[in-house]
Write a protein that holds these residues in place. Structure first.
Motif, PDB file in Angstrom:
ATOM      1  N   GLY A 232       0.769  -1.232   0.000  1.00  0.00           N
ATOM      2  CA  GLY A 232       0.000   0.000   0.000  1.00  0.00           C
ATOM      3  C   GLY A 232       0.802   1.285   0.000  1.00  0.00           C
ATOM      4  N   GLY A 233       2.117   1.196   0.115  1.00  0.00           N
ATOM      5  CA  GLY A 233       2.930   2.392   0.078  1.00  0.00           C
ATOM      6  C   GLY A 233       2.962   3.004  -1.311  1.00  0.00           C
ATOM      7  N   GLY A 234       3.485   4.225  -1.385  1.00  0.00           N
ATOM      8  CA  GLY A 234       3.565   4.894  -2.663  1.00  0.00           C
ATOM      9  C   GLY A 234       3.922   6.351  -2.514  1.00  0.00           C
ATOM     10  N   LEU A 235       3.724   7.085  -3.589  1.00  0.00           N
ATOM     11  CA  LEU A 235       4.020   8.512  -3.656  1.00  0.00           C
ATOM     12  C   LEU A 235       2.725   9.294  -3.731  1.00  0.00           C
ATOM     13  CD1 LEU A 235       5.955  10.934  -4.100  1.00  0.00           C
ATOM     14  CD2 LEU A 235       5.880  10.382  -6.540  1.00  0.00           C
ATOM     15  N   VAL A 236       2.559  10.254  -2.824  1.00  0.00           N
ATOM     16  CA  VAL A 236       1.379  11.108  -2.812  1.00  0.00           C
ATOM     17  C   VAL A 236       1.793  12.541  -2.536  1.00  0.00           C
ATOM     18  CG1 VAL A 236      -0.196   9.276  -2.075  1.00  0.00           C
ATOM     19  CG2 VAL A 236       0.946  10.698  -0.363  1.00  0.00           C
ATOM     20  N   GLN A 237       0.909  13.465  -2.883  1.00  0.00           N
ATOM     21  CA  GLN A 237       1.123  14.865  -2.554  1.00  0.00           C
ATOM     22  C   GLN A 237       0.648  15.159  -1.138  1.00  0.00           C
ATOM     23  OE1 GLN A 237      -0.951  16.885  -5.815  1.00  0.00           O
ATOM     24  NE2 GLN A 237       1.050  17.435  -6.674  1.00  0.00           N
ATOM     25  N   ALA A 238       1.194  16.214  -0.556  1.00  0.00           N
ATOM     26  CA  ALA A 238       0.765  16.636   0.771  1.00  0.00           C
ATOM     27  C   ALA A 238      -0.746  16.825   0.800  1.00  0.00           C
ATOM     28  CB  ALA A 238       1.474  17.919   1.178  1.00  0.00           C
ATOM     29  N   GLY A 239      -1.361  16.337   1.868  1.00  0.00           N
ATOM     30  CA  GLY A 239      -2.802  16.389   2.001  1.00  0.00           C
ATOM     31  C   GLY A 239      -3.515  15.157   1.499  1.00  0.00           C
TER      32      GLY A 239
END
Length: 117
Positions: free
Chosen positions: A8-15
């Motif tokens: 479930g990990g990954g790259l996301v933007q703040a918020g």
């Protein structure tokens, strides 16, 4: 022996939000509690959230109100719902199975969470 597999990990933007999963297999009858830890580069590994076999939860101050730990006993799986993510949440997140004070701890391989500004 207990095996733990995170996903479930990954790259996301703040918020943004992510949900981590930890599936346990093996000799899981002896597990008293499970938790999520994280480690950022150059920093100590820290407890993020923990849930006992009785359902009691505990959170680090830095994630209270944003993260939620839960479990599905039928699936032998623990989840970490992460909302309102911040760049300082960026770390490798590890699942942990606690076998009591006298028993061994088990760790997953870790999953990378990266939050961009």
């Amino acid at each position: 022996q207990v095996q733990l597999v995170e996903s479930g990990g990954g790259l996301v933007q703040a918020g943004g939000s992510l949900r981590l999963s930890c599936a346990a297999s093996g000799s899981i009858f002896s597990i008293n509690a499970m938790g999520w830890y994280r480690q950022a580069p150059g920093k100590q590994r820290e407890l993020v959230a923990r849930i006992t076999s009785g359902g009691s939860t505990m959170y680090a101050y830095s994630v209270k109100g944003r993260f939620t730990i839960s479990r599905d006993n039928a699936k032998n799986t623990v989840y970490l719902q992460m909302n309102s993510l911040k760049p300082e949440d960026t770390a490798v997140y590890y699942c942990n199975a606690d076998n009591g004070p006298a028993g061994p701890d088990y760790w997953g391989q870790g999953t990378q969470v990266t939050v961009s500004s």
